[in-house]
Scaffold this active site. Structure first.
Site, short mmCIF file in Angstrom:
data_model
loop_
_atom_site.label_atom_id
_atom_site.label_comp_id
_atom_site.label_asym_id
_atom_site.label_seq_id
_atom_site.Cartn_x
_atom_site.Cartn_y
_atom_site.Cartn_z
N ASP A 81 28.80 34.92 58.43
CA ASP A 81 28.15 34.58 56.99
C ASP A 81 26.84 34.90 56.98
O ASP A 81 26.06 34.54 57.74
CB ASP A 81 28.18 33.16 56.52
CG ASP A 81 28.31 32.82 55.14
OD1 ASP A 81 27.41 33.21 54.55
OD2 ASP A 81 29.30 32.33 54.53
N ALA A 125 32.47 36.86 49.41
CA ALA A 125 32.39 37.74 48.37
C ALA A 125 31.50 36.90 47.43
O ALA A 125 31.02 35.71 47.27
CB ALA A 125 33.90 37.50 47.43
N TYR A 191 34.03 41.36 38.50
CA TYR A 191 34.55 40.60 39.62
C TYR A 191 35.96 40.54 39.73
O TYR A 191 36.15 40.93 40.89
CB TYR A 191 34.01 39.32 39.04
CG TYR A 191 34.59 37.88 40.32
CD1 TYR A 191 34.54 37.96 41.55
CD2 TYR A 191 35.58 37.07 39.53
CE1 TYR A 191 35.10 37.21 42.33
CE2 TYR A 191 36.58 36.25 40.38
CZ TYR A 191 36.17 36.37 41.77
OH TYR A 191 36.87 35.29 42.62
N HIS A 237 30.39 25.95 37.96
CA HIS A 237 31.84 25.15 37.81
C HIS A 237 31.49 23.72 37.36
O HIS A 237 30.61 23.26 37.27
CB HIS A 237 32.30 24.88 39.29
CG HIS A 237 32.70 26.23 40.07
ND1 HIS A 237 33.05 26.19 41.25
CD2 HIS A 237 32.84 27.52 39.60
CE1 HIS A 237 33.24 27.52 41.54
NE2 HIS A 237 33.34 28.31 40.47
N TYR A 256 31.50 24.45 25.84
CA TYR A 256 31.65 25.81 25.21
C TYR A 256 32.95 25.87 24.37
O TYR A 256 33.96 26.58 24.87
CB TYR A 256 31.28 26.84 26.15
CG TYR A 256 29.94 26.53 26.90
CD1 TYR A 256 28.83 27.33 26.24
CD2 TYR A 256 29.76 26.06 27.98
CE1 TYR A 256 27.60 27.23 26.92
CE2 TYR A 256 28.59 26.17 28.80
CZ TYR A 256 27.44 26.55 27.96
OH TYR A 256 26.39 26.66 28.83
#
Length: 373
Positions: A81, A125, A191, A237, A256
């Site tokens: 990582d 990612a 993405y 999130h 939203y």
């Protein structure tokens, strides 16, 4: 290298996966937030030997929890990582850690060579949909170009199994719900497109080099183990953002769009407990289990349902402010997981929203500032 036991009758009852050491018992259990969580639900005719697993992105939210589950199940783990999104303190101390520099020539290849893995689990990612719309170069460079380096390293080092953490964003707006694996893939952001490109690369590498792969598509990982939880530098999130209000770190959360054609007017999304996600990836280690699998609960929960559940679990009032819809947000997104359930024996242990929120809240209370590095 992964291989079937050449003399199954002399191994366990049926095909086995040869790695290192004694075979792992099918039903290992560990206590997580006061409950028994079976880390593997393989059919009784299959037995896994301890394997050496190379985990990219193992310092991130999903990778760190899967690393812990792999170690608890008796496997050996090397975490690679670059810590651009992950945290060093999120890496289980039982794992070997390699600070990745993927843009340096042969850095990934040399790390894989040194680790000598049986399997590669690829989580690394960039994963912010909004950011991908403003900086697509970042997503194609990291998710595709650097991902290609991982694939090439797997082939050069003789790795025979590749487990890929993909996304349901590869589908784009679905033709029907719940979403099954045979739906057309029409991503609407870089993405999702970058993940779909990698899926296609996997298929060609399987066809040309014989690299066996399994890929999991899912939406919202949530919840926590006792030790490892969700802490993003840019938190997009819903559940952690709502819990930050309960912790007193934010004055309110945001909704939203409250005029969608759903029972309470807010978007419905699929949530999967991080430990159920880890279980699926471990099931994917078994030989001859390959292809694409959706993971999810199949029903989903609305934004208001999530907020109400967070209030119930925390005992705190959580103010919410309604804002206009975000462009491109469909009313409902849920994945069908029947194929994973039937073919892999996957059985989510934490499908209820209350369990997901309770484990997340327990971790956030114990780590109010998240990881400190």
């Amino acid at each position: 290298m992964l291989q079937l036991c050449p003399r199954p009758e002399r191994c366990q009852a049926g095909p086995t996966l040869r790695g290192r050491g004694k075979p792992i018992e099918v039903y290992r259990e560990s206590t997580v937030v006061g409950r028994l969580f079976p880390l593997s639900h393989l059919p009784p005719t299959t037995s896994l030997f301890p394997m050496n697993v190379f985990v990219t992105g193992g310092a991130g939210y999903i990778g760190s929890n899967c690393t812990e589950a792999l170690l608890d199940a008796g496997h050996q783990v090397t975490v690679y990582d670059n810590l651009s999104e992950g945290h060093r303190s999120a890496v289980d101390p039982r794992a070997r850690f390699v600070l990745g520099r993927p843009d340096e020539e042969n850095n990934i290849l040399n790390a894989v060579k040194a680790a000598k893995p049986d399997v590669i689990m690829h989580f690394a990612a960039n994963a912010l949909v909004g950011e991908s719309m403003t900086n697509p170069k970042k997503y194609f460079h990291n998710n595709v170009s650097n991902g290609l380096k991982v694939l090439d390293a797997a082939v050069e080092c003789g790795v025979k199994k590749f487990v890929f953490s993909s996304t349901c964003a590869t589908y784009g707006p679905p033709d029907r719900l719940p979403m099954t694996e045979d739906l057309p893939q029409r991503p609407i952001n870089p993405y999702g497109e970058s993940k779909l490109m990698f899926e296609k690369m996997l298929q060609w590498y399987q066809r040309i080099y014989g690299l066996e792969f399994i890929a999991f598509r899912y939406f919202n990982a949530a919840g926590a183990s006792e030790k490892f939880g969700e802490h993003h530098r840019v938190e997009a999130h819903l559940i952690p953002n709502v819990l930050h209000v309960a912790l007193g770190q934010k004055s309110h959360c945001e909704i939203y769009g409250a005029d969608y054609p759903t029972p309470d007017g807010t978007c419905i999304r699929d949530y999967i407990h991080i430990l159920d996600l880890a279980q699926a990836h471990i099931l994917g280690l078994a030989p001859s289990r390959q292809g694409f699998y959706n993971l999810g609960n199949g029903d989903g929960y609305s934004v208001r349902e999530v907020i109400r559940m967070c209030e119930k679990v925390t005992g705190k009032a959580i103010p919410a402010i309604e804002k206009p819809r975000r462009s491109g947000d469909p009313p409902r997104l849920v994945a069908a997981a029947e194929r994973a359930i039937q073919e892999l024996g996957w059985k989510p242990k934490y499908p209820k929203l209350e369990d997901i929120v309770a484990t997340a809240w327990a971790w956030h209370k114990a780590h109010p500032k998240g990881y400190l590095d």
